[in-house]
Design an enzyme around this catalytic site. Sequence first.
Site, PDB file in Angstrom:
ATOM      1  N   ASP A 134       0.861  -1.170   0.000  1.00  0.00           N
ATOM      2  CA  ASP A 134       0.000   0.000   0.000  1.00  0.00           C
ATOM      3  C   ASP A 134       0.905   1.231   0.000  1.00  0.00           C
ATOM      4  O   ASP A 134       2.123   1.130   0.224  1.00  0.00           O
ATOM      5  CB  ASP A 134      -0.894  -0.023   1.249  1.00  0.00           C
ATOM      6  CG  ASP A 134      -1.858   1.142   1.304  1.00  0.00           C
ATOM      7  OD1 ASP A 134      -2.330   1.583   0.240  1.00  0.00           O
ATOM      8  OD2 ASP A 134      -2.121   1.637   2.416  1.00  0.00           O
ATOM      9  N   LEU A 135       0.334   2.390  -0.241  1.00  0.00           N
ATOM     10  CA  LEU A 135       1.124   3.627  -0.277  1.00  0.00           C
ATOM     11  C   LEU A 135       0.963   4.447   0.999  1.00  0.00           C
ATOM     12  O   LEU A 135       1.896   4.594   1.790  1.00  0.00           O
ATOM     13  CB  LEU A 135       0.716   4.459  -1.492  1.00  0.00           C
ATOM     14  CG  LEU A 135       1.341   5.844  -1.616  1.00  0.00           C
ATOM     15  CD1 LEU A 135       2.861   5.768  -1.716  1.00  0.00           C
ATOM     16  CD2 LEU A 135       0.767   6.576  -2.835  1.00  0.00           C
ATOM     17  N   ASP A 136      -0.241   4.977   1.203  1.00  0.00           N
ATOM     18  CA  ASP A 136      -0.487   5.873   2.338  1.00  0.00           C
ATOM     19  C   ASP A 136      -0.357   5.133   3.661  1.00  0.00           C
ATOM     20  O   ASP A 136      -1.026   4.128   3.881  1.00  0.00           O
ATOM     21  CB  ASP A 136      -1.883   6.500   2.239  1.00  0.00           C
ATOM     22  CG  ASP A 136      -2.044   7.359   1.003  1.00  0.00           C
ATOM     23  OD1 ASP A 136      -1.016   7.854   0.506  1.00  0.00           O
ATOM     24  OD2 ASP A 136      -3.185   7.539   0.534  1.00  0.00           O
ATOM     25  N   THR A 182       0.779  10.160   4.112  1.00  0.00           N
ATOM     26  CA  THR A 182      -0.072  11.206   3.537  1.00  0.00           C
ATOM     27  C   THR A 182      -1.455  11.206   4.178  1.00  0.00           C
ATOM     28  O   THR A 182      -2.342  11.936   3.745  1.00  0.00           O
ATOM     29  CB  THR A 182      -0.219  11.018   2.015  1.00  0.00           C
ATOM     30  OG1 THR A 182      -0.763   9.725   1.749  1.00  0.00           O
ATOM     31  CG2 THR A 182       1.127  11.153   1.313  1.00  0.00           C
ATOM     32  N   LYS A 211      -9.822   5.371   5.815  1.00  0.00           N
ATOM     33  CA  LYS A 211      -8.520   4.864   5.392  1.00  0.00           C
ATOM     34  C   LYS A 211      -8.659   3.585   4.573  1.00  0.00           C
ATOM     35  O   LYS A 211      -9.375   2.672   4.944  1.00  0.00           O
ATOM     36  CB  LYS A 211      -7.629   4.600   6.610  1.00  0.00           C
ATOM     37  CG  LYS A 211      -7.160   5.870   7.307  1.00  0.00           C
ATOM     38  CD  LYS A 211      -6.229   5.549   8.469  1.00  0.00           C
ATOM     39  CE  LYS A 211      -5.710   6.811   9.130  1.00  0.00           C
ATOM     40  NZ  LYS A 211      -4.814   6.502  10.264  1.00  0.00           N
ATOM     41  N   GLY A 212      -7.952   3.560   3.461  1.00  0.00           N
ATOM     42  CA  GLY A 212      -7.885   2.345   2.659  1.00  0.00           C
ATOM     43  C   GLY A 212      -9.039   2.137   1.700  1.00  0.00           C
ATOM     44  O   GLY A 212      -9.044   1.171   0.947  1.00  0.00           O
ATOM     45  N   ARG A 251     -12.122   7.004  -3.006  1.00  0.00           N
ATOM     46  CA  ARG A 251     -12.564   8.376  -2.769  1.00  0.00           C
ATOM     47  C   ARG A 251     -14.093   8.472  -2.707  1.00  0.00           C
ATOM     48  O   ARG A 251     -14.649   9.130  -1.822  1.00  0.00           O
ATOM     49  CB  ARG A 251     -12.031   9.282  -3.885  1.00  0.00           C
ATOM     50  CG  ARG A 251     -12.185  10.768  -3.613  1.00  0.00           C
ATOM     51  CD  ARG A 251     -11.701  11.580  -4.797  1.00  0.00           C
ATOM     52  NE  ARG A 251     -10.385  11.109  -5.223  1.00  0.00           N
ATOM     53  CZ  ARG A 251      -9.921  11.233  -6.465  1.00  0.00           C
ATOM     54  NH1 ARG A 251     -10.667  11.763  -7.397  1.00  0.00           N
ATOM     55  NH2 ARG A 251      -8.717  10.799  -6.766  1.00  0.00           N
ATOM     56  N   SER A 298      -2.501   0.652  -4.489  1.00  0.00           N
ATOM     57  CA  SER A 298      -3.027   1.791  -3.741  1.00  0.00           C
ATOM     58  C   SER A 298      -4.458   2.122  -4.132  1.00  0.00           C
ATOM     59  O   SER A 298      -4.853   1.954  -5.286  1.00  0.00           O
ATOM     60  CB  SER A 298      -2.137   3.018  -3.987  1.00  0.00           C
ATOM     61  OG  SER A 298      -2.684   4.171  -3.394  1.00  0.00           O
ATOM     62  N   ALA A 299      -5.210   2.632  -3.158  1.00  0.00           N
ATOM     63  CA  ALA A 299      -6.567   3.107  -3.426  1.00  0.00           C
ATOM     64  C   ALA A 299      -6.554   4.513  -4.010  1.00  0.00           C
ATOM     65  O   ALA A 299      -7.594   5.049  -4.381  1.00  0.00           O
ATOM     66  CB  ALA A 299      -7.389   3.103  -2.131  1.00  0.00           C
ATOM     67  N   SER A 300      -5.380   5.123  -4.104  1.00  0.00           N
ATOM     68  CA  SER A 300      -5.259   6.510  -4.548  1.00  0.00           C
ATOM     69  C   SER A 300      -5.017   6.606  -6.047  1.00  0.00           C
ATOM     70  O   SER A 300      -4.168   5.906  -6.596  1.00  0.00           O
ATOM     71  CB  SER A 300      -4.110   7.200  -3.808  1.00  0.00           C
ATOM     72  OG  SER A 300      -3.882   8.488  -4.336  1.00  0.00           O
ATOM     73  N   ARG A 301      -5.737   7.515  -6.713  1.00  0.00           N
ATOM     74  CA  ARG A 301      -5.467   7.808  -8.117  1.00  0.00           C
ATOM     75  C   ARG A 301      -4.222   8.672  -8.278  1.00  0.00           C
ATOM     76  O   ARG A 301      -3.762   8.909  -9.395  1.00  0.00           O
ATOM     77  CB  ARG A 301      -6.677   8.498  -8.751  1.00  0.00           C
ATOM     78  CG  ARG A 301      -7.888   7.596  -8.890  1.00  0.00           C
ATOM     79  CD  ARG A 301      -9.078   8.339  -9.460  1.00  0.00           C
ATOM     80  NE  ARG A 301     -10.248   7.473  -9.541  1.00  0.00           N
ATOM     81  CZ  ARG A 301     -10.576   6.746 -10.597  1.00  0.00           C
ATOM     82  NH1 ARG A 301      -9.811   6.784 -11.686  1.00  0.00           N
ATOM     83  NH2 ARG A 301     -11.654   5.992 -10.602  1.00  0.00           N
ATOM     84  N   ASN A 302      -3.694   9.153  -7.159  1.00  0.00           N
ATOM     85  CA  ASN A 302      -2.490   9.982  -7.186  1.00  0.00           C
ATOM     86  C   ASN A 302      -1.232   9.188  -6.871  1.00  0.00           C
ATOM     87  O   ASN A 302      -0.170   9.762  -6.627  1.00  0.00           O
ATOM     88  CB  ASN A 302      -2.628  11.121  -6.160  1.00  0.00           C
ATOM     89  CG  ASN A 302      -3.816  12.003  -6.442  1.00  0.00           C
ATOM     90  OD1 ASN A 302      -3.875  12.695  -7.445  1.00  0.00           O
ATOM     91  ND2 ASN A 302      -4.805  11.973  -5.558  1.00  0.00           N
ATOM     92  N   LYS A 323     -10.676  -1.671  -2.016  1.00  0.00           N
ATOM     93  CA  LYS A 323     -10.516  -2.437  -0.777  1.00  0.00           C
ATOM     94  C   LYS A 323     -11.734  -2.188   0.124  1.00  0.00           C
ATOM     95  O   LYS A 323     -12.261  -1.075   0.130  1.00  0.00           O
ATOM     96  CB  LYS A 323      -9.239  -2.003  -0.059  1.00  0.00           C
ATOM     97  CG  LYS A 323      -7.982  -2.126  -0.925  1.00  0.00           C
ATOM     98  CD  LYS A 323      -6.815  -1.387  -0.299  1.00  0.00           C
ATOM     99  CE  LYS A 323      -5.633  -1.327  -1.258  1.00  0.00           C
ATOM    100  NZ  LYS A 323      -4.504  -0.544  -0.726  1.00  0.00           N
ATOM    101  N   GLU A 359       0.024  -3.498   4.473  1.00  0.00           N
ATOM    102  CA  GLU A 359      -1.050  -2.516   4.614  1.00  0.00           C
ATOM    103  C   GLU A 359      -1.064  -1.903   6.005  1.00  0.00           C
ATOM    104  O   GLU A 359      -0.509  -2.468   6.948  1.00  0.00           O
ATOM    105  CB  GLU A 359      -2.403  -3.183   4.374  1.00  0.00           C
ATOM    106  CG  GLU A 359      -2.815  -3.283   2.923  1.00  0.00           C
ATOM    107  CD  GLU A 359      -3.438  -1.992   2.407  1.00  0.00           C
ATOM    108  OE1 GLU A 359      -3.580  -1.035   3.195  1.00  0.00           O
ATOM    109  OE2 GLU A 359      -3.784  -1.957   1.217  1.00  0.00           O
ATOM    110  N   ASP A 360      -1.736  -0.742   6.109  1.00  0.00           N
ATOM    111  CA  ASP A 360      -1.904  -0.109   7.424  1.00  0.00           C
ATOM    112  C   ASP A 360      -3.370   0.056   7.797  1.00  0.00           C
ATOM    113  O   ASP A 360      -3.676   0.647   8.829  1.00  0.00           O
ATOM    114  CB  ASP A 360      -1.207   1.257   7.468  1.00  0.00           C
ATOM    115  CG  ASP A 360      -1.967   2.325   6.698  1.00  0.00           C
ATOM    116  OD1 ASP A 360      -2.485   2.011   5.593  1.00  0.00           O
ATOM    117  OD2 ASP A 360      -2.043   3.463   7.179  1.00  0.00           O
TER     118      ASP A 360
END
Length: 221
Positions: free
Chosen positions: A9-11, A17, A45-46, A49, A116-120, A147, A171-172
């Site tokens: 995962d990223l964040d 972030t 979280k996770g 959007r 990641s769940a982020s488009r960024n 997720k 993951e966090d």
Amino acid sequence: MQPTAFIFDLDGVLTDTAEFHYLAWKQIGADLGIEVDRELNERLKGVSRMESLERVLAAAPRPLNLSAAEKEHWATQKNLLYQELIETIRPSDRLPGIDGLLNDIRNAHMLLALGSASRNARFVLERLGLADAFDYIVDAGQIRFGKPHPETFVNAADHFGLPYETCIGVEDSAAGIAAINAAGMFSVGIGSPDALREAKYRVDDTTRLTLSGILEAYGIG
């Protein structure tokens, strides 16, 4: 069976972030007349959007009957706020211990993916100086189900053509751990035992995250 790949995962795993997401959602909530506090933010979280927006809207003191177009507007506004905040990210914002772990995985000849769940995600990786560290990147734009659905992790394993049970997910969030487990992979959690009780291996923070510790828990060592 030997592990073949790590899917991160990223964040909250590579960098933190999460505070930027919180500040952005807090502002959107204020604009909508909804208080987004730390407790509500934990439930965001996770997840994607749009799902996060639905959870924010569910916390409204009175029902808000927003159209699909209006929801898309507020989700876009949140992302714009978040993008402004992440412009400040630098390589020094990598979480402690992550550089060593990524190097150890690479030296062990295992593949690395980001889920990641982020488009960024790609933008953040570039800001962190990690864009070339990963063999494959899955972001929210490539999947139908976020997720805790396992699609993010399955997508990465399928890209490599690997058996799911040989992949390790890191993951966090509870949603992320649920996704890894649902994919039939070995789950590594970073955070509190209460939030990550379903993780097959867990550490309090990234400073305690080592390849040797993960492999021992996995059954190699």
